[in-house]
Write a protein that holds these residues in place. Structure first.
Motif, PDB file in Angstrom:
ATOM      1  N   ARG A  52       0.855  -1.192   0.000  1.00  0.00           N
ATOM      2  CA  ARG A  52       0.000   0.000   0.000  1.00  0.00           C
ATOM      3  C   ARG A  52       0.887   1.237   0.000  1.00  0.00           C
ATOM      4  O   ARG A  52       1.800   1.354   0.822  1.00  0.00           O
ATOM      5  CB  ARG A  52      -0.908   0.035   1.247  1.00  0.00           C
ATOM      6  N   TYR A  53       0.618   2.158  -0.911  1.00  0.00           N
ATOM      7  CA  TYR A  53       1.325   3.426  -0.946  1.00  0.00           C
ATOM      8  C   TYR A  53       0.318   4.570  -0.896  1.00  0.00           C
ATOM      9  O   TYR A  53      -0.844   4.411  -1.288  1.00  0.00           O
ATOM     10  CB  TYR A  53       2.156   3.574  -2.228  1.00  0.00           C
ATOM     11  N   GLU A  54       0.783   5.711  -0.438  1.00  0.00           N
ATOM     12  CA  GLU A  54      -0.002   6.928  -0.522  1.00  0.00           C
ATOM     13  C   GLU A  54       0.624   7.858  -1.560  1.00  0.00           C
ATOM     14  O   GLU A  54       1.835   8.087  -1.546  1.00  0.00           O
ATOM     15  CB  GLU A  54      -0.061   7.643   0.834  1.00  0.00           C
ATOM     16  N   VAL A  55      -0.211   8.361  -2.455  1.00  0.00           N
ATOM     17  CA  VAL A  55       0.215   9.309  -3.473  1.00  0.00           C
ATOM     18  C   VAL A  55      -0.329  10.682  -3.094  1.00  0.00           C
ATOM     19  O   VAL A  55      -1.539  10.854  -2.958  1.00  0.00           O
ATOM     20  CB  VAL A  55      -0.303   8.904  -4.873  1.00  0.00           C
ATOM     21  N   GLU A  56       0.563  11.627  -2.910  1.00  0.00           N
ATOM     22  CA  GLU A  56       0.151  12.972  -2.517  1.00  0.00           C
ATOM     23  C   GLU A  56       0.360  13.948  -3.671  1.00  0.00           C
ATOM     24  O   GLU A  56       1.448  14.011  -4.263  1.00  0.00           O
ATOM     25  CB  GLU A  56       0.933  13.445  -1.297  1.00  0.00           C
ATOM     26  N   ILE A  57      -0.675  14.727  -3.976  1.00  0.00           N
ATOM     27  CA  ILE A  57      -0.629  15.718  -5.049  1.00  0.00           C
ATOM     28  C   ILE A  57      -0.861  17.102  -4.450  1.00  0.00           C
ATOM     29  O   ILE A  57      -1.859  17.322  -3.754  1.00  0.00           O
ATOM     30  CB  ILE A  57      -1.688  15.416  -6.117  1.00  0.00           C
ATOM     31  N   ASN A  58       0.049  17.995  -4.717  1.00  0.00           N
ATOM     32  CA  ASN A  58      -0.018  19.346  -4.170  1.00  0.00           C
ATOM     33  C   ASN A  58      -0.891  20.216  -5.075  1.00  0.00           C
ATOM     34  O   ASN A  58      -0.409  20.847  -6.011  1.00  0.00           O
ATOM     35  CB  ASN A  58       1.387  19.934  -4.055  1.00  0.00           C
ATOM     36  N   THR A  59      -2.188  20.237  -4.792  1.00  0.00           N
ATOM     37  CA  THR A  59      -3.113  21.010  -5.641  1.00  0.00           C
ATOM     38  C   THR A  59      -2.879  22.507  -5.505  1.00  0.00           C
ATOM     39  O   THR A  59      -3.112  23.268  -6.450  1.00  0.00           O
ATOM     40  CB  THR A  59      -4.567  20.680  -5.277  1.00  0.00           C
ATOM     41  N   SER A  60      -2.407  22.949  -4.346  1.00  0.00           N
ATOM     42  CA  SER A  60      -2.135  24.365  -4.150  1.00  0.00           C
ATOM     43  C   SER A  60      -1.031  24.834  -5.085  1.00  0.00           C
ATOM     44  O   SER A  60      -1.122  25.899  -5.703  1.00  0.00           O
ATOM     45  CB  SER A  60      -1.743  24.636  -2.694  1.00  0.00           C
ATOM     46  N   ALA A  61       0.040  24.025  -5.216  1.00  0.00           N
ATOM     47  CA  ALA A  61       1.142  24.386  -6.108  1.00  0.00           C
ATOM     48  C   ALA A  61       0.707  24.355  -7.565  1.00  0.00           C
ATOM     49  O   ALA A  61       1.078  25.217  -8.363  1.00  0.00           O
ATOM     50  CB  ALA A  61       2.326  23.449  -5.890  1.00  0.00           C
ATOM     51  N   ILE A  62      -0.109  23.348  -7.919  1.00  0.00           N
ATOM     52  CA  ILE A  62      -0.546  23.225  -9.313  1.00  0.00           C
ATOM     53  C   ILE A  62      -1.481  24.361  -9.695  1.00  0.00           C
ATOM     54  O   ILE A  62      -1.288  25.046 -10.711  1.00  0.00           O
ATOM     55  CB  ILE A  62      -1.234  21.869  -9.537  1.00  0.00           C
ATOM     56  N   GLU A  63      -2.503  24.578  -8.877  1.00  0.00           N
ATOM     57  CA  GLU A  63      -3.470  25.628  -9.186  1.00  0.00           C
ATOM     58  C   GLU A  63      -2.848  27.019  -9.030  1.00  0.00           C
ATOM     59  O   GLU A  63      -3.178  27.937  -9.771  1.00  0.00           O
ATOM     60  CB  GLU A  63      -4.700  25.501  -8.283  1.00  0.00           C
ATOM     61  N   GLY A  64      -1.918  27.160  -8.089  1.00  0.00           N
ATOM     62  CA  GLY A  64      -1.259  28.442  -7.878  1.00  0.00           C
ATOM     63  C   GLY A  64      -0.298  28.799  -8.989  1.00  0.00           C
ATOM     64  O   GLY A  64       0.088  29.959  -9.139  1.00  0.00           O
ATOM     65  N   SER A  65       0.109  27.787  -9.804  1.00  0.00           N
ATOM     66  CA  SER A  65       1.011  28.064 -10.919  1.00  0.00           C
ATOM     67  C   SER A  65       0.306  28.759 -12.067  1.00  0.00           C
ATOM     68  O   SER A  65       0.933  29.255 -12.992  1.00  0.00           O
ATOM     69  CB  SER A  65       1.633  26.749 -11.427  1.00  0.00           C
ATOM     70  N   ASN A  66      -1.038  28.792 -12.003  1.00  0.00           N
ATOM     71  CA  ASN A  66      -1.824  29.485 -13.024  1.00  0.00           C
ATOM     72  C   ASN A  66      -1.993  30.941 -12.590  1.00  0.00           C
ATOM     73  O   ASN A  66      -2.515  31.234 -11.523  1.00  0.00           O
ATOM     74  CB  ASN A  66      -3.196  28.804 -13.163  1.00  0.00           C
ATOM     75  N   ASP A  67      -1.540  31.886 -13.444  1.00  0.00           N
ATOM     76  CA  ASP A  67      -1.587  33.312 -13.089  1.00  0.00           C
ATOM     77  C   ASP A  67      -2.996  33.791 -12.782  1.00  0.00           C
ATOM     78  O   ASP A  67      -3.190  34.753 -12.048  1.00  0.00           O
ATOM     79  CB  ASP A  67      -1.007  34.155 -14.237  1.00  0.00           C
ATOM     80  N   ALA A  68      -3.984  33.105 -13.342  1.00  0.00           N
ATOM     81  CA  ALA A  68      -5.366  33.524 -13.128  1.00  0.00           C
ATOM     82  C   ALA A  68      -5.888  33.072 -11.768  1.00  0.00           C
ATOM     83  O   ALA A  68      -6.951  33.477 -11.334  1.00  0.00           O
ATOM     84  CB  ALA A  68      -6.263  32.970 -14.236  1.00  0.00           C
TER      85      ALA A  68
END
Length: 211
Positions: free
Chosen positions: A150-166
């Protein structure tokens, strides 16, 4: 009764006829060889194509559960998925697995950034996901090779969404939807569609939220 039978008659084959016969035998042998070789090539190609098709269906992961973490802006700052091998799958190397992230404002492909043993502090960014060990029978962290892993996959949505200037505000907001497609090296794909909770007001930053 047999007076007209002539014992001196003999059937003869001319050299030309013999040459034509031999030529026909040779042509037939060559044609048979070509057919055998072609059949063998087609069989091997069909087996390879069949194995690739099987791999695309079976060599993938299964998502057991997902949760998010509330951010300071009353949004979801990151998403964590608990994964294992799908039924009938052979081993899946998460170091060679990519995740396509698709939201209303972003689309990007994430790769594994974790070079630790699964117990340390991994870091995910706008281009990577982090991997954590939950259970690993043989110490082969990074490679799912047992149904008990069993593994946990963590995705940083703040970094991804924050990379959009809008959208410099951070992660995913209430009601927003994100699609995650995990694709192994052999092409096996698992798709997960997540919708953020409609109500995050009153939640404290850092609180886990089931998705």
């Amino acid at each position: 009764m047999f007076d007209n039978f002539n014992d001196d008659d003999r059937g003869q084959v001319g050299i030309g006829t013999l040459i034509v016969f031999i030529a026909m035998v040779l042509v037939a042998a060559i044609a048979a060889g070509v057919l055998v070789n072609t059949a063998g090539f087609l069989q091997a190609t069909a087996e390879d194509a069949g194995q690739e098709s099987v791999n695309k269906v079976t060599n993938r992961v299964e998502v057991l559960n997902t949760h998010g973490v509330v951010g300071a802006e009353q949004d979801i700052d990151n998403i964590t998925m608990t994964i294992r091998l799908a039924a009938g799958s052979s081993s899946v190397d998460m170091n060679e697995t990519s995740i396509k992230y698709l939201s209303g404002g972003n689309v990007t492909t994430l790769t594994n950034s974790t070079n630790l043993d699964g117990d340390g502090d991994a870091i995910s960014s706008e281009r990577t996901f982090a991997l954590y060990k939950v259970t690993d029978d043989d110490g082969s962290f990074g490679v799912l090779n047992s149904m008990n892993d069993r593994y946990e996959v963590e995705i940083n949505t703040s970094a991804i969404e924050g990379s959009n200037d809008a959208n410099l505000g951070g992660g995913l907001t209430t009601g927003e939807q994100v699609t995650l497609e995990m694709t192994s090296r052999t092409g096996g794909t698992t798709q997960v569609i997540l919708t953020m909770p409609q109500q995050l007001a009153g939640r404290n930053p850092g609180d886990p939220v089931e998705l």
